[in-house]
Design a protein around this motif. Structure first.
Motif, PDB file in Angstrom:
ATOM      1  N   LEU A 148      -3.446   6.431  14.961  1.00 33.54           N
ATOM      2  CA  LEU A 148      -3.349   7.615  14.114  1.00 33.54           C
ATOM      3  C   LEU A 148      -3.680   7.259  12.669  1.00 33.54           C
ATOM      4  CD1 LEU A 148      -0.011   9.100  15.494  1.00 33.54           C
ATOM      5  CD2 LEU A 148      -2.343   9.775  16.089  1.00 33.54           C
ATOM      6  N   GLY A 149      -4.243   8.222  11.951  1.00 28.56           N
ATOM      7  CA  GLY A 149      -4.592   8.007  10.555  1.00 28.56           C
ATOM      8  C   GLY A 149      -3.747   8.804   9.583  1.00 28.56           C
ATOM      9  N   ARG A 150      -3.056   9.830  10.100  1.00 27.57           N
ATOM     10  CA  ARG A 150      -2.289  10.703   9.207  1.00 27.57           C
ATOM     11  C   ARG A 150      -1.079  11.233   9.963  1.00 27.57           C
ATOM     12  NH1 ARG A 150      -5.078  15.710   5.844  1.00 27.57           N
ATOM     13  NH2 ARG A 150      -3.274  16.322   4.581  1.00 27.57           N
ATOM     14  N   LEU A 151       0.086  11.162   9.319  1.00 31.56           N
ATOM     15  CA  LEU A 151       1.338  11.622   9.907  1.00 31.56           C
ATOM     16  C   LEU A 151       2.041  12.573   8.954  1.00 31.56           C
ATOM     17  CD1 LEU A 151       2.930   8.288  11.216  1.00 31.56           C
ATOM     18  CD2 LEU A 151       2.073  10.144  12.643  1.00 31.56           C
ATOM     19  N   LEU A 159       9.207   4.673   6.627  1.00 33.80           N
ATOM     20  CA  LEU A 159       8.018   4.683   7.487  1.00 33.80           C
ATOM     21  C   LEU A 159       6.815   4.091   6.778  1.00 33.80           C
ATOM     22  CD1 LEU A 159       9.754   6.427   9.379  1.00 33.80           C
ATOM     23  CD2 LEU A 159       7.724   7.836   9.783  1.00 33.80           C
ATOM     24  N   ARG A 160       6.606   4.472   5.534  1.00 32.38           N
ATOM     25  CA  ARG A 160       5.456   3.951   4.792  1.00 32.38           C
ATOM     26  C   ARG A 160       5.527   2.429   4.668  1.00 32.38           C
ATOM     27  NH1 ARG A 160       6.436   8.706   0.559  1.00 32.38           N
ATOM     28  NH2 ARG A 160       5.096  10.321   1.483  1.00 32.38           N
ATOM     29  N   ALA A 161       6.694   1.920   4.300  1.00 31.53           N
ATOM     30  CA  ALA A 161       6.844   0.477   4.119  1.00 31.53           C
ATOM     31  C   ALA A 161       6.630  -0.265   5.428  1.00 31.53           C
ATOM     32  CB  ALA A 161       8.228   0.169   3.553  1.00 31.53           C
ATOM     33  N   PRO A 189      -5.610   2.942   6.054  1.00 34.81           N
ATOM     34  CA  PRO A 189      -4.192   3.225   5.821  1.00 34.81           C
ATOM     35  C   PRO A 189      -3.709   4.315   6.762  1.00 34.81           C
ATOM     36  CG  PRO A 189      -5.522   4.324   4.176  1.00 34.81           C
ATOM     37  CD  PRO A 189      -6.480   3.502   5.005  1.00 34.81           C
ATOM     38  N   VAL A 190      -2.417   4.371   6.969  1.00 32.35           N
ATOM     39  CA  VAL A 190      -1.805   5.478   7.703  1.00 32.35           C
ATOM     40  C   VAL A 190      -1.057   6.329   6.680  1.00 32.35           C
ATOM     41  CG1 VAL A 190      -0.244   6.173   9.546  1.00 32.35           C
ATOM     42  CG2 VAL A 190      -1.578   4.062   9.776  1.00 32.35           C
ATOM     43  N   LEU A 191      -1.571   7.515   6.430  1.00 28.61           N
ATOM     44  CA  LEU A 191      -0.989   8.404   5.429  1.00 28.61           C
ATOM     45  C   LEU A 191       0.252   9.075   6.005  1.00 28.61           C
ATOM     46  CD1 LEU A 191      -1.412   9.677   2.596  1.00 28.61           C
ATOM     47  CD2 LEU A 191      -2.720  11.483   3.728  1.00 28.61           C
ATOM     48  N   VAL A 192       1.387   8.961   5.315  1.00 26.94           N
ATOM     49  CA  VAL A 192       2.647   9.588   5.739  1.00 26.94           C
ATOM     50  C   VAL A 192       3.020  10.633   4.695  1.00 26.94           C
ATOM     51  CG1 VAL A 192       5.084   9.242   6.261  1.00 26.94           C
ATOM     52  CG2 VAL A 192       3.407   7.497   6.923  1.00 26.94           C
TER      53      VAL A 192
END
Length: 395
Positions: free
Chosen positions: A323-326, A344-346, A359-362
């Protein structure tokens, strides 16, 4: 890009065009051709039909390097509406959205109202109650019936072996007969994902996920503009992903399910809060979350620990699906969203398998308490204007 010769009225091509216009906000026909790979004749035919149907409209022109101004087209918001009802533990949240997913009306009513007849309480059947609520809600908003595309009912997925719950699929047929409009049913986490995808104008090219934190934990996924539903419309049971093979037993039959560590129910239990009198899980959780964000260290530690457990499960989900975006949503993040998002971001920055590639955007939902009902209404909108993504909305 090679051009695809597709039937102008084909549902796949129409859905593709609507998705691109929705995510771009405003776009020209030339740009549509570049982004979709469809031929100019196909673009022209589909756009003409969408304008005739009142789904899109021309909104002006933009300069072009070729000298001739390009006419811009966009979704026409208030021409049609979708209605969504979220059946929560104690209430029904009713929402109406326009074609962009913008909320035009909201109401919350008790989950099981009853009629009084000759001094006695006479409960009505679910379809009767919901049909009456649909009529009252839409009449209160003064929405023309001809512009309402349908109703979607969403609720949590029943737990295997759990108490008997309302059969949404049986309710769907009965309710459609009563209101004279199409009715969809879906689980609340999946609906929330579609609502966030639609209203945020997320591109169909993104691998998009949504985490719904409530008394349980669910997830929804949108790939190629469409919800991923699984073999039995049960995809996204994130709450029953085990994070400890010998951990806490779960009513689902598994052990160590993250729901037993990070849901609203689990947080209230871990904080040692007793539910008595008028207290509910929701009210107790909100009080704890409010204390945590206002500096109460003990309350913060309980929620931060729960967020850490959730981060472990979410990382596995992200690794599995790339996944790329949450988006984090649901009543569990309405007050404590920053605590969960930070964790979650960390964790993803340290452990996501794809972290060196992208990156995975949260993100946090703007309307976490209403996300499921907004998503329900968005299901109706998508099924109406972008056929092929959402089955079952046929007049």
């Amino acid at each position: 890009m090679a051009r695809r010769e597709t039937p102008a009225a084909g549902p796949g091509s129409r859905a593709l065009i609507v998705d691109v216009i929705r995510s771009a906000a405003a776009i020209s026909r030339v740009e549509l051709a570049d982004l979709t790979g469809l031929t100019q004749p196909s673009i022209s035919n589909i756009v003409r039909d969408l304008i005739a149907d009142g789904i899109i409209h021309e909104i002006g022109s933009a300069d072009s390097i070729r000298g001739k101004p390009r006419k811009l087209i966009a979704i026409k918001p208030a021409n049609r509406f979708g209605i969504g009802f979220h059946l929560g533990p104690d209430t029904v949240t009713c929402v109406a959205v326009d074609l962009t997913g913008g909320v035009v009306g909201r109401e919350v009513v008790p989950r099981q109202p009853a009629d009084r007849l000759a001094g006695q309480v006479v409960p009505r059947q679910p379809a009767d109650r919901l049909a009456g609520q649909f009529d009252d809600f839409t009449a209160g908003l003064d929405l023309p019936r001809s512009r309402i595309e349908g109703l979607a009912i969403v609720a949590p997925t029943p737990r295997p072996g759990g108490a008997e719950t309302l059969d949404l699929h049986a309710l769907r047929t009965e309710l459609a007969d009563r209101i004279g409009l199409p009715v969809l049913v879906e689980n609340d986490a999946a609906a929330a994902a579609l609502g966030e995808f639609w209203s945020r104008r997320v591109s169909r090219e993104q691998a998009f996920g949504c985490i719904y934190l409530a008394t349980g934990i669910g997830a929804g996924f949108v790939f190629g503009g469409a919800l991923f539903r699984g073999a039995s419309f049960d995809a996204g049971e994130l709450g029953h992903m085990s994070i400890a093979y010998d951990g806490r037993p779960c009513p689902c039959g598994n052990r160590g399910c993250v729901e037993r560590y990070a849901s609203m129910d689990a947080v209230v239990a871990d904080a040692g809060i007793s539910l008595d009198g008028s207290a509910t899980t929701s009210s107790a959780y909100d009080a704890l979350a409010r204390a945590a964000v206002n500096g109460d260290q003990a309350a913060f530690e309980v929620l931060d620990r729960a967020a850490g457990h959730l981060a472990v499960a979410v990382t596995s989900m992200v690794n599995l699906l790339d996944l790329g975006r949450l988006v984090l949503t649901g009543p569990g993040v309405a007050l404590a969203g920053s605590i969960y998002a930070r964790r979650l971001r960390a964790h993803l920055e340290r452990t996501a398998h794809s972290r060196q590639r992208h990156p995975v955007l949260v993100e946090l939902s703007a309307q976490p308490r209403d996300a499921a009902s907004i998503g329900a209404a968005a299901l109706v909108v998508q099924a109406s204007v972008a056929p092929g993504h959402t089955p079952g909305l046929n007049r």
